[in-house]
Design a protein around this motif. Structure first.
Motif, short mmCIF file in Angstrom:
data_model
loop_
_atom_site.label_atom_id
_atom_site.label_comp_id
_atom_site.label_asym_id
_atom_site.label_seq_id
_atom_site.Cartn_x
_atom_site.Cartn_y
_atom_site.Cartn_z
N ASN A 219 -10.44 45.14 -90.46
CA ASN A 219 -11.61 45.95 -90.13
C ASN A 219 -12.84 45.49 -90.91
O ASN A 219 -13.95 45.40 -90.37
CB ASN A 219 -11.34 47.43 -90.42
CG ASN A 219 -10.33 48.02 -89.46
OD1 ASN A 219 -10.10 47.48 -88.37
ND2 ASN A 219 -9.73 49.13 -89.84
N LEU A 220 -12.65 45.21 -92.19
CA LEU A 220 -13.76 44.77 -93.03
C LEU A 220 -14.30 43.43 -92.54
O LEU A 220 -15.53 43.24 -92.48
CB LEU A 220 -13.30 44.65 -94.48
CG LEU A 220 -14.34 44.12 -95.48
CD1 LEU A 220 -15.55 45.04 -95.54
CD2 LEU A 220 -13.71 43.95 -96.86
N SER A 221 -13.42 42.51 -92.21
CA SER A 221 -13.87 41.20 -91.75
C SER A 221 -14.66 41.32 -90.45
O SER A 221 -15.66 40.62 -90.25
CB SER A 221 -12.67 40.26 -91.56
OG SER A 221 -11.82 40.73 -90.54
N ALA A 222 -14.21 42.23 -89.57
CA ALA A 222 -14.92 42.42 -88.31
C ALA A 222 -16.32 42.99 -88.54
O ALA A 222 -17.29 42.57 -87.90
CB ALA A 222 -14.12 43.35 -87.40
N VAL A 223 -16.43 43.94 -89.49
CA VAL A 223 -17.73 44.54 -89.80
C VAL A 223 -18.67 43.51 -90.41
O VAL A 223 -19.83 43.38 -90.00
CB VAL A 223 -17.55 45.75 -90.75
CG1 VAL A 223 -18.91 46.23 -91.25
CG2 VAL A 223 -16.82 46.88 -90.05
#
Length: 312
Positions: A154-158
């Motif tokens: 999720n963090l990488s996508a954000v």
């Protein structure tokens, strides 16, 4: 380790029953000795304490009828009954059971045929390793790792979305944005691999890191090698920088350019195994000495001389 312990006890019990009993009683793992009829002849203090039984209640009793018959498990009985006539061993047989006094537990059971030198009656040495808490801890760690991997995705996508949606009208800013996105992608992918806690194949890691364009021209040569999860990220970052540089300025930027990576194992300080690599480019454009050190050079010089992987 369990098999080594079983071998030591086996030799000890053959030396002498009286001397061995005192040593076995000091063990923290539950131990019993069964006769040829599977009746208990010896039980150490750990067995008595772990299963909360009285020694008098179990001596000379059939092992499979102890308590509420918790050890009368078809697979376990078949294994133990095959040990004595075949002189083989049972190592790490898992037993899960709800015991009437101590509740749900999981044990790994080791058993070996034991013959005393003063007679011909075969006995059986059985050791119990309580792995209940260990398995519970492993399950908790698996859950934590899975949750961490989910949040990392999720963090990488954000982060990637924020960078990707940032305007970059200036060519310099656009170039920086492209380089940053590439580094983010390889770092997040490497962290995803590392979070699995498994070893990674070195050649596969290299090909993934350099990108598709360079990978199509890349020749790899070296012995089969695996990297621990802790080295996946830095190694991926190193080869990503090499691949990016080759695609922009080196052999990957012109038709006919060739790139090769070779590696071999070597012994470093303190007898640690090193993976010594060579990155070689041929038939590329003419290059000149750069005026300054870039991020990639500093990264490789900082990480490429470490205790696991080195560039001569």
């Amino acid at each position: 380790m369990a098999s080594m312990l079983l071998e030591d006890l086996y030799r000890l019990m053959k030396i002498g029953h009286v001397q061995a009993q005192g040593v076995v009683d000091t063990m923290t793992q539950p131990v019993v000795v069964l006769d040829q009829h599977f009746c208990v002849t010896t039980a150490n203090n750990a067995f008595i304490k772990t299963f909360e039984v009285d020694r008098e209640d179990i001596l000379a009793e059939n092992f499979f009828r102890l308590g509420n018959g918790q050890w009368d498990i078809a697979e376990l009985r078949q294994l133990i009954e095959s040990v004595i006539p075949r002189a083989t061993a049972v190592i790490g047989f898992e037993v899960r059971h709800h015991f009437p006094t101590i509740g749900q537990r999981t044990f790994l059971v080791d058993a070996r045929r034991l013959v005393h030198p003063n007679d011909n009656s075969p006995n059986l040495l059985v050791i119990f390793d309580d792995v209940t808490e260990r398995q519970r801890h492993d399950a908790q760690m698996d859950f934590i790792v899975a949750e961490m991997r989910h949040r990392l995705k999720n963090l990488s996508a954000v982060v990637r979305s924020v960078v990707n949606n940032t305007r970059a009208d200036d060519p310099v800013v656009a170039s920086f944005k492209e380089a940053l996105l590439g580094r983010l992608d390889v770092t997040f992918h490497a962290q995803e691999l590392a979070a699995r806690g498994k070893a990674a194949d070195f050649e596969t890691l290299v090909r993934d890191a350099v990108g598709m364009t360079v990978s199509e021209r890349l020749e790899c040569s070296g012995p089969s090698a695996e990297l621990s999860s802790s080295h996946v990220v830095p190694v991926s970052m190193i080869f990503h920088e090499l691949g990016t540089n080759a695609a922009k300025y080196g052999a990957g930027s012109v038709p006919g350019g060739r790139i090769s990576v070779t590696w071999e194992s070597d012994t470093g300080p303190r007898e640690r195994t090193l993976l010594v690599c060579q990155w070689r480019e041929e038939a590329g454009p003419r290059i000149s000495q750069p005026e300054r050190k870039g991020y990639g050079t500093e990264l490789i010089e900082g990480l490429g001389s470490g205790p696991i992987i080195g560039f001569p």
